[in-house]
Write a protein that holds these residues in place. Structure first.
Motif, PDB file in Angstrom:
ATOM      1  N   ARG A 764      37.087  38.798  46.071  1.00 56.44           N
ATOM      2  CA  ARG A 764      37.531  37.459  45.666  1.00 56.44           C
ATOM      3  C   ARG A 764      37.856  37.454  44.179  1.00 56.44           C
ATOM      4  O   ARG A 764      37.038  37.844  43.341  1.00 56.44           O
ATOM      5  CB  ARG A 764      36.443  36.428  45.971  1.00 56.44           C
ATOM      6  CG  ARG A 764      36.789  35.024  45.485  1.00 56.44           C
ATOM      7  CD  ARG A 764      35.814  34.007  45.998  1.00 56.44           C
ATOM      8  NE  ARG A 764      35.787  32.800  45.165  1.00 56.44           N
ATOM      9  CZ  ARG A 764      35.004  31.757  45.369  1.00 56.44           C
ATOM     10  NH1 ARG A 764      34.166  31.773  46.403  1.00 56.44           N
ATOM     11  NH2 ARG A 764      35.034  30.714  44.559  1.00 56.44           N
ATOM     12  N   LEU A 765      39.066  37.002  43.863  1.00 60.99           N
ATOM     13  CA  LEU A 765      39.532  36.837  42.495  1.00 60.99           C
ATOM     14  C   LEU A 765      39.781  35.353  42.258  1.00 60.99           C
ATOM     15  O   LEU A 765      40.523  34.718  42.996  1.00 60.99           O
ATOM     16  CB  LEU A 765      40.820  37.629  42.258  1.00 60.99           C
ATOM     17  CG  LEU A 765      41.512  37.403  40.910  1.00 60.99           C
ATOM     18  CD1 LEU A 765      40.662  37.963  39.773  1.00 60.99           C
ATOM     19  CD2 LEU A 765      42.908  38.025  40.908  1.00 60.99           C
ATOM     20  N   ASP A 766      39.162  34.807  41.209  1.00 57.92           N
ATOM     21  CA  ASP A 766      39.359  33.412  40.831  1.00 57.92           C
ATOM     22  C   ASP A 766      39.983  33.354  39.440  1.00 57.92           C
ATOM     23  O   ASP A 766      39.635  34.155  38.560  1.00 57.92           O
ATOM     24  CB  ASP A 766      38.033  32.650  40.815  1.00 57.92           C
ATOM     25  CG  ASP A 766      37.399  32.552  42.192  1.00 57.92           C
ATOM     26  OD1 ASP A 766      38.104  32.799  43.184  1.00 57.92           O
ATOM     27  OD2 ASP A 766      36.193  32.236  42.266  1.00 57.92           O
ATOM     28  N   LEU A 767      40.872  32.380  39.251  1.00 58.56           N
ATOM     29  CA  LEU A 767      41.548  32.197  37.966  1.00 58.56           C
ATOM     30  C   LEU A 767      41.440  30.738  37.532  1.00 58.56           C
ATOM     31  O   LEU A 767      41.337  29.838  38.370  1.00 58.56           O
ATOM     32  CB  LEU A 767      43.031  32.588  38.074  1.00 58.56           C
ATOM     33  CG  LEU A 767      43.337  34.012  38.559  1.00 58.56           C
ATOM     34  CD1 LEU A 767      44.837  34.162  38.798  1.00 58.56           C
ATOM     35  CD2 LEU A 767      42.841  35.034  37.559  1.00 58.56           C
ATOM     36  N   ALA A 768      41.465  30.520  36.220  1.00 52.14           N
ATOM     37  CA  ALA A 768      41.389  29.147  35.719  1.00 52.14           C
ATOM     38  C   ALA A 768      42.129  29.021  34.402  1.00 52.14           C
ATOM     39  O   ALA A 768      42.168  29.954  33.586  1.00 52.14           O
ATOM     40  CB  ALA A 768      39.935  28.714  35.549  1.00 52.14           C
ATOM     41  N   LEU A 769      42.708  27.857  34.189  1.00 49.58           N
ATOM     42  CA  LEU A 769      43.361  27.490  32.935  1.00 49.58           C
ATOM     43  C   LEU A 769      42.832  26.121  32.539  1.00 49.58           C
ATOM     44  O   LEU A 769      42.900  25.167  33.330  1.00 49.58           O
ATOM     45  CB  LEU A 769      44.878  27.448  33.108  1.00 49.58           C
ATOM     46  CG  LEU A 769      45.691  26.948  31.906  1.00 49.58           C
ATOM     47  CD1 LEU A 769      45.574  27.930  30.739  1.00 49.58           C
ATOM     48  CD2 LEU A 769      47.152  26.745  32.296  1.00 49.58           C
TER      49      LEU A 769
END
Length: 830
Positions: A764-769
């Motif tokens: 699982r890869l999570d990204l945030a801005l």
């Protein structure tokens, strides 16, 4: 030689011999005789001359019976234990009082570490006072005593805040204000100050301190910020997205505990993994004890997570509002006086978060007929807290928590002659409250009084029936409902002596009440009805000793006495820490642990696995017991941390119910063991944070019903897990973050009949801005999170269920873990 000379020599020898003999004849024989009268008798008997104060000596008595070779030896014996001494002046023995050297003055330092701007206390902050390392209490208060030194060099740090290095003078109510890194600051301050940003390791064996500030910049920060941060730590399993509990160092479900403001969180995680049982707005500080923790902690065989809640602003009122495409979350905090405040928070889902495609059939792809699924979900919770803080760090608060988490789904399959339907539901209602008073005394001692109560009402139901289309009749197959009501109340007193910095004793006493009610109905017939209530008294005694400037020993013992069985259990625990040079810390710990409120596993006739709470009595339900061995090393400087922890745990007293059919069920007692290694590396520089962790471990179990009597993989056994996180301060108001988790699969079913039933690896890869907003008096963040950005197929741990369709076919249902999920959120503070 003449006759006269010989006679003179002989007489001289006799005279000298007589003189010597007479010098050895000082005999004293008295009992409880006043000192002045004894000296008078000695003066008369041996023609000795004394000078003394008759009134002062008359207050003391002497008991002695002995021969002495000289008067000085006699006087030394008389005055040995008395506050007098003597001196020979000419032929007179002068008696006078001893000069007692003045003790060097003691100087006291006390105060509180708080957050600048809000005035929020910062619990468990780290302090270095004249080189001595200490930690503030739950309200950020500290005490220190020094001898002969009236100037204190203090270095204060708290995760997510700038480090402060200052000089303080003796006195009470010092307020050390630390500035969070998240605030806008002049550039020069950022450039010349060190920040304790995210995670601290090595402060104690198996312990992790986490920063609640940084959690807001991680992906999916909205409603699950606390556990998003927890799952990224070494030794805490993230793969499988465990919906009911935390798996810490191979611990079974129910053997680890999460506490919020002293109350137990029974329903830890919710069916929606983007929502946690603790509101992020209410969380202030998180500490994780993975194993071998000291005698002051609860009676468990797993790990402990302690979350300290906010006490609220005392400078002005404030409102926090959080909105995303799943929930609404709001918090109001307002001062009631200069020293008191109240905080209220509420969360609510505003639509059904689950879609039919979220329920997967892992082994039904080759079935001829389609299965339709309709899920339903609702979550909401409420927090309230009133706090009163004194200037010396003393704290009073009342904290309350209520929460509902309801999930259900209906599975329906239409066949040529039959319609098979199954409805599964689970409702969890959690509640709790804590009353706390912590007093900090002038002499440095601390007293904590706490009363807490928490409970969980859980209802689990399964209904399965077959509708015969040919005869238009309904045939029920399964109609089971299990209702579990449990609550725990604790009264606790904890006293810490801190008058001497290098020797800190601590004692405590607890009264614990556990109540458990379980009912199970099958086809409207009550099959199980049990109601248990048990009281126990727990006490601990512990001492922290600084054996040298670099070597610290903490030794303690915890004892439990069960009033409902009249049995006692003793648990010794030892912890060692050694500071090797400037940057390296070595630690080791060993402890023995018992657990009395236990979760027993149930393996039913359809090969489904469930857990149920029980109150151990040492007979029908064994008391779980465990030994923990932990050793580690941590290397840290201002911006780089490397930590390695190794552990071994042995556990006895597992209870498992194996239901072979509706009419046959047997109970088995088992043992388990877990061991492994955690490696953690974190780098901070120029406002950015990167860390990675790798865990390798093994969890094994042994029950008598196993075909081969040897250890095999426990249901939660995971061999390898790799985690990475990056938080980048891209521009002044822009933060970018990414997290990645890889974990090898768990055993899928408890019978282990085939390697086919092994959960696939987890990715699982999570990204945030995140963009920080500042408009007039309104601050906040606008953000976008992409959960499972690569849309990798993962399944939840322990959520598998088998539905027998007929004699030949079975559908295996599991709830899919978080799939690709975009979350847009807006957070405002005003």
């Amino acid at each position: 030689m003449s006759v006269f000379q010989r006679v003179f020599l002989i007489l001289s020898v006799f005279l000298i011999f007589g003189k010597v003999v007479s010098a050895q004849e000082y005999r004293v024989d008295c009992k409880d005789q006043s000192l002045n009268r004894l000296l008078v008798e000695l003066r008369q008997q041996y023609d000795l001359q004394f000078s003394f104060d008759d009134q002062k000596l008359s207050r003391f008595s002497v008991s002695i019976s002995k021969n002495f070779s000289s008067a000085p030896a006699l006087l030394d014996a008389i005055f040995r234990d008395l506050p007098f001494t003597w001196e020979l002046m000419g032929e007179v023995y002068v008696i006078f009082e001893k000069e007692i050297p003045e003790a060097p003055p003691e100087f006291y330092l006390s105060g509180q570490v708080i957050e600048k701007e809000t005035g929020e206390s910062l619990p468990f902050s780290h302090l270095s006072i004249n080189g001595y390392q200490t930690v503030t209490d739950v309200n950020g208060a500290f005490r220190y005593t020094a001898t002969g030194d009236s100037v204190f060099q203090v270095k204060a740090s708290h995760l997510g805040c700038f480090v402060m290095d200052t000089l303080l003078f003796p006195g009470r109510s010092h307020r050390i204000e630390l500035t969070p890194f998240a605030y806008d600051l002049p550039e020069v301050i950022v450039s010349y100050n060190v920040v304790e940003r995210s995670v601290q390791m090595g402060e104690a064996p198996g312990m992790i301190s986490l920063n609640s500030y940084i959690a807001g910049y991680l992906p999916g920060s909205g409603d699950n910020a606390v556990f998003n941060l927890l799952r990224l730590q070494p030794g805490i399993v993230a793969a499988g997205e465990q919906p009911n509990d935390l798996i810490i160092w191979g611990s079974y479900e129910g053997t680890s505990k999460v506490k919020y403001d002293g109350m137990t969180i029974w329903g830890l995680k919710n069916f929606n993994d983007n929502i946690s049982a603790v509101n992020p707005f209410m969380s202030k500080n998180v500490e994780v004890f993975k194993g071998a923790y000291d005698a002051t902690h609860d009676d468990l065989v797993g790990g402990v997570v302690e979350i300290a809640g906010k006490t609220g602003r005392r400078d002005r009122a404030g409102v926090n509002l959080f909105l995303n495409n799943e929930t609404i979350n709001g918090m109001v905090e307002t001062p009631l006086s200069e020293r008191s405040s109240v905080v209220l928070a509420f969360r609510q889902t505003y639509y059904n978060l689950f879609e039919p495609e979220d329920i997967d059939f892992s082994d039904s792809r080759d079935l001829e007929y389609k299965i339709d699924v309709e899920p339903e979900y609702r979550f909401r919770d409420f927090n309230a807290k009133y706090s009163w803080q004194e200037d010396d760090g003393s704290l009073f608060y009342v904290s309350m928590l209520f929460g509902d988490d309801d999930f259900a789904y209906s599975a329906r399959q239409e066949r040529q002659q039959n319609i098979i339907t199954q409805t599964t539901s689970e409702e969890n209602h959690q509640y709790g409250g804590t009353l706390f008073w912590g007093e900090n005394f002038k002499n440095g001692d601390r007293l904590k009084l706490q009363g807490s109560w928490s409970g969980l009402n859980s209802t689990y139901g399964v209904r399965r029936y077959i509708e015969n289309l040919r005869f238009n009749r309904m045939f029920p197959r399964v109609d089971n409902e299990t209702v579990t009501k449990m609550d725990e109340g604790v009264l606790k007193v904890d006293y810490q002596f801190q008058r001497k910095a290098r020797n800190v004793p601590r004692i405590g006493l607890e009264l614990v009440r556990d109540h458990l009610n379980v009912t199970e109905d099958s086809s409207d017939m009550e099959t199980i009805s049990s109601d248990f209530e048990g009281y126990r008294i727990a006490g601990f005694l512990q001492n922290k000793m600084m054996l040298s400037e670099h070597f610290e020993l903490k030794a303690g013992v915890r004892m439990n006495h069960l009033l409902y069985t009249s049995k006692s259990y003793l648990d010794p625990r030892v912890e060692l820490q050694y500071q090797l040079g400037q940057n390296i810390k070595l630690n080791a710990a060993w402890g023995q642990y018992h657990q009395f409120l236990v979760k027993s596993s149930l393996f039913d006739e359809t090969d489904n696995f469930r857990y149920t709470w029980s109150l151990a009595d040492g007979e029908k339900i064994p008391v779980m017991n465990s030994q923990h061995w932990v050793g580690g090393v941590t290397w840290a400087d201002n911006d780089l941390t490397i930590s390695i922890d190794g552990y071994y745990k042995s556990v006895n007293g597992f209870t498992r119910y194996v239901r072979f059919s509706q009419s046959r069920e047997e109970v088995y007692e088992g043992t388990g063991q877990s061991y492994g290694l955690d490696v953690f590396l974190k780098k901070d520089f120029k406002g950015h944070t990167f860390w990675t962790s790798y865990s390798v471990g093994r969890a094994e179990e042994l029950f008598s019903y196993f075909p081969k009597q040897q250890y095999r993989r426990a249901p939660h056994d995971q061999r390898h897990e790799l985690k990475m996180a990056a938080l980048v301060h891209l521009f002044k108001d822009v933060h970018v973050s990414a997290t990645y988790v890889f974990g090898t699969g768990f055993p899928l079913y408890a019978n282990y009949l085939s390697d086919r039933f092994t959960e696939p690896d987890y990715n699982r890869l999570d990204l945030a801005l995140v963009y920080r907003l500042s408009l007039y008096k309104i601050n906040g963040e606008l953000g976008l999170s992409l959960l499972n950005a690569l849309d990798h197929y993962n399944v939840k741990y322990s959520s598998f269920e088998q539905i027998p369709l007929d004699q030949l076919n079975t559908a295996y249902i599991d709830a899919e873990a978080v799939d690709f999920t975009p979350l847009v959120f807006l957070k405002l503070r005003f």
